[in-house]
Motif scaffolding. Structure first.
Motif, mmCIF file in Angstrom:
data_model
loop_
_atom_site.group_PDB
_atom_site.id
_atom_site.type_symbol
_atom_site.label_atom_id
_atom_site.label_comp_id
_atom_site.label_asym_id
_atom_site.label_seq_id
_atom_site.Cartn_x
_atom_site.Cartn_y
_atom_site.Cartn_z
ATOM 1 N N PRO A 305 48.263 48.740 38.439
ATOM 2 C CA PRO A 305 47.084 49.259 39.135
ATOM 3 C C PRO A 305 45.866 48.436 38.730
ATOM 4 O O PRO A 305 45.566 48.314 37.539
ATOM 5 C CB PRO A 305 46.977 50.705 38.657
ATOM 6 C CG PRO A 305 48.263 51.020 37.991
ATOM 7 C CD PRO A 305 48.893 49.747 37.584
ATOM 8 N N THR A 306 45.184 47.893 39.719
ATOM 9 C CA THR A 306 44.155 46.892 39.439
ATOM 10 C C THR A 306 42.837 47.259 40.112
ATOM 11 O O THR A 306 42.814 47.641 41.280
ATOM 12 C CB THR A 306 44.610 45.509 39.939
ATOM 13 O OG1 THR A 306 45.828 45.145 39.286
ATOM 14 C CG2 THR A 306 43.553 44.445 39.673
ATOM 15 N N ILE A 307 41.758 47.117 39.356
ATOM 16 C CA ILE A 307 40.408 47.279 39.906
ATOM 17 C C ILE A 307 39.700 45.939 39.798
ATOM 18 O O ILE A 307 39.674 45.318 38.725
ATOM 19 C CB ILE A 307 39.628 48.367 39.153
ATOM 20 C CG1 ILE A 307 40.323 49.725 39.323
ATOM 21 C CG2 ILE A 307 38.187 48.446 39.649
ATOM 22 C CD1 ILE A 307 39.819 50.802 38.397
ATOM 23 N N LEU A 308 39.146 45.491 40.913
ATOM 24 C CA LEU A 308 38.422 44.224 40.957
ATOM 25 C C LEU A 308 36.931 44.488 41.103
ATOM 26 O O LEU A 308 36.512 45.328 41.909
ATOM 27 C CB LEU A 308 38.893 43.375 42.134
ATOM 28 C CG LEU A 308 40.341 42.870 42.147
ATOM 29 C CD1 LEU A 308 40.606 42.094 43.434
ATOM 30 C CD2 LEU A 308 40.620 41.997 40.933
ATOM 31 N N THR A 309 36.132 43.774 40.353
ATOM 32 C CA THR A 309 34.680 43.807 40.523
ATOM 33 C C THR A 309 34.198 42.406 40.892
ATOM 34 O O THR A 309 34.993 41.459 40.930
ATOM 35 C CB THR A 309 33.988 44.281 39.232
ATOM 36 O OG1 THR A 309 34.366 43.420 38.155
ATOM 37 C CG2 THR A 309 34.381 45.710 38.895
ATOM 38 N N GLU A 310 32.908 42.297 41.162
ATOM 39 C CA GLU A 310 32.295 41.026 41.558
ATOM 40 C C GLU A 310 33.008 40.419 42.776
ATOM 41 O O GLU A 310 33.157 39.206 42.903
ATOM 42 C CB GLU A 310 32.278 40.044 40.388
ATOM 43 C CG GLU A 310 31.494 40.559 39.191
ATOM 44 C CD GLU A 310 31.477 39.588 38.027
ATOM 45 O OE1 GLU A 310 31.700 38.377 38.248
ATOM 46 O OE2 GLU A 310 31.252 40.044 36.883
ATOM 47 N N VAL A 311 33.439 41.294 43.662
ATOM 48 C CA VAL A 311 34.117 40.868 44.893
ATOM 49 C C VAL A 311 33.060 40.604 45.959
ATOM 50 O O VAL A 311 32.066 41.339 46.069
ATOM 51 C CB VAL A 311 35.095 41.956 45.382
ATOM 52 C CG1 VAL A 311 35.747 41.553 46.700
ATOM 53 C CG2 VAL A 311 36.162 42.216 44.319
#
Length: 458
Positions: A305-311
């Motif tokens: 399970p992955t959360i991406l920021t600065e997208v």
């Protein structure tokens, strides 16, 4: 075709037949719950809880709702009469389309095969079901069970590969459901379709919201079934003031849901095949910054399970549909900016909005266009039997659930039942045309403009 011959006998038109098939479907799900759990476990590593709650119970609810409502749905609907039809019957009669093709998807292989089947049965059709080849164990189970419970002349399950589907559609069905894989072939034969295509489902998080509840509901919806869902939030548009708190809360949710190592969790699924895992991995590694997760084990078909920021909008993760456990978080400064961002994209299947401010919710609901909308929760609007579910524009066409499924698989036939009385009035429409007759009909039309319009004297 065997199903066409069965339909021609008229057996499916009887209410008793339809009820018997729906009751048999409910019985099949109950008596073989363990078999479905096992098959979905093999295909998707799907937890028993998710299989029962998000597949089997949803189909049962559809079937039980149809059983309880069928008599009402089948009744002709009377249309309001006017002066000229006072002694006539104006009816809308729902008649079955014929033989329909239901094409399942791999992300919810039981729900998307048997859910539409409920509507097809209730409406009096015969049906051919084509489960996804990517969930082979579930497909084989349906192939074995359906003819044992349902009428084997009217209902069939075929195990076909993607390359065979265009040829199948050439058999000229009366309707194709979930037919995105063969929409072009269906168009060549003028076969009507219901399409649920998905798209990028936005999720706006306002600065006025319960961050803990918001994070839990978003995380549940996004990472359920390892993110393989057409209705999950695809990305978060977060007000810049709450980004840090939201990302922190999402991380806490992942720890609470799946522990420190989701790979070991019995509550987290796996990707359906290597093609999907490689596609998701490539987008993941070329987009934004990993805040949590990011691990990929190809041999186990596992993506953490992955959360991406600065997208940013141009990242690959924002340019394509994602069927995997990845949640990009973008920031906006105002509600207007969020609405503008959403409206720049193709119309999605779902729009989600989290805010305790009713004006914010109202604006997002009215100023964006989508197949469905839900505030302060996710996914639930897509499974309620009382709400139609479907896409708009690029996210699909047509809808289903409950009465809307019945209508999707029915032709609503307009029926006017007249006698031959009052020929002394209707003669005015016959040749030879006279100015006097035209004047009378024009006068009659002006009298009826406030009720039902044009020339009721006919």
């Amino acid at each position: 075709c065997q199903a066409k011959a069965a339909f021609q006998t008229g057996c499916t038109t009887k209410e008793s037949f339809r009820l018997a098939q729906l009751e048999a479907l409910v019985r099949m799900l109950g008596e073989h719950e363990c078999d479905f759990v096992d098959a979905l476990g093999r295909d998707l590593h799907k937890p028993r809880f998710e299989t029962v709650v998000s597949e089997l119970l949803l189909v049962k609810n559809e079937a039980l709702h149809a059983i309880n409502s069928l008599k009402k749905w089948m009744q002709p609907q009377r249309v309001e009469r006017n002066l000229s039809t006072t002694l006539d019957d104006c009816l809308v009669v729902s008649e079955p389309l014929g033989v329909v093709l239901i094409m399942g998807t791999w992300c919810s292989p039981v729900l998307f095969c048997l859910g539409p089947l409920v509507g097809a049965i209730a409406a009096g059709n015969c049906a051919v079901i084509s489960p996804s080849e990517h969930t082979s164990h579930t497909a084989e189970l349906l192939h074995r069970l359906v003819p044992s419970y349902l009428d084997s002349e009217c209902f069939h399950v075929i195990l076909a590969g993607t390359n065979d589907l265009a040829d199948i559609v050439e058999l000229k069905f009366d309707h194709v459901f979930f037919g995105s894989r063969v929409a072009q072939a269906a168009a060549r034969t003028f076969t009507p379709v219901t399409l649920i295509l998905g798209g990028k489902n936005p999720c706006y998080v306002d600065q006025q919201c319960d961050i803990t509840a918001t994070a839990q509901r978003i995380a549940w919806a996004r990472f359920h079934n390892a993110g393989q869902s057409v209705v999950a939030p695809d990305y978060v548009l977060c007000h810049v003031d709450v980004k840090t708190r939201l990302v922190r809360a999402l991380k806490c949710c992942l720890m609470q849901f799946y522990g420190s190592d989701p790979r070991e969790s019995r509550s987290f699924g796996r990707m359906v095949n290597l093609e999907i895992i490689n596609r998701t991995r490539d987008m993941l590694w070329r987009s934004g910054k990993v805040a949590v997760g990011g691990q990929v084990i190809e041999a186990e078909k596992y993506i953490a399970p992955t959360i991406l920021t600065e997208v940013v909008e141009t990242d690959p993760i924002m340019q394509h549909d994602v069927f995997g456990p990845v949640l990009p978080v973008l920031t906006v400064n105002t509600l207007d900016e969020a609405i503008t961002f959403i409206n720049k994209q193709e119309k999605p299947l779902c729009v989600y909005a989290y805010s305790s401010n009713s004006k914010v919710i109202s604006r997002l609901m009215s100023e964006t266009s989508s197949g469905s909308f839900c505030s302060n929760d996710s996914v639930l609007q897509s499974v309620m039997v009382g709400l139609p579910f479907g896409g708009v524009g690029a996210s699909g066409m047509g809808s289903y659930h409950g009465r809307y499924s019945f209508d999707a698989f029915s032709h609503r036939k307009s029926c006017l039942l007249r006698g031959t009385r009052f020929e002394c009035v209707t003669y005015l429409r016959y040749p030879p045309y006279e100015d006097r007759n035209l004047s009378l009909m024009t006068w009659a039309s002006t009298l009826s403009q406030k009720s039902q319009g044009w020339c009721q004297i006919l």
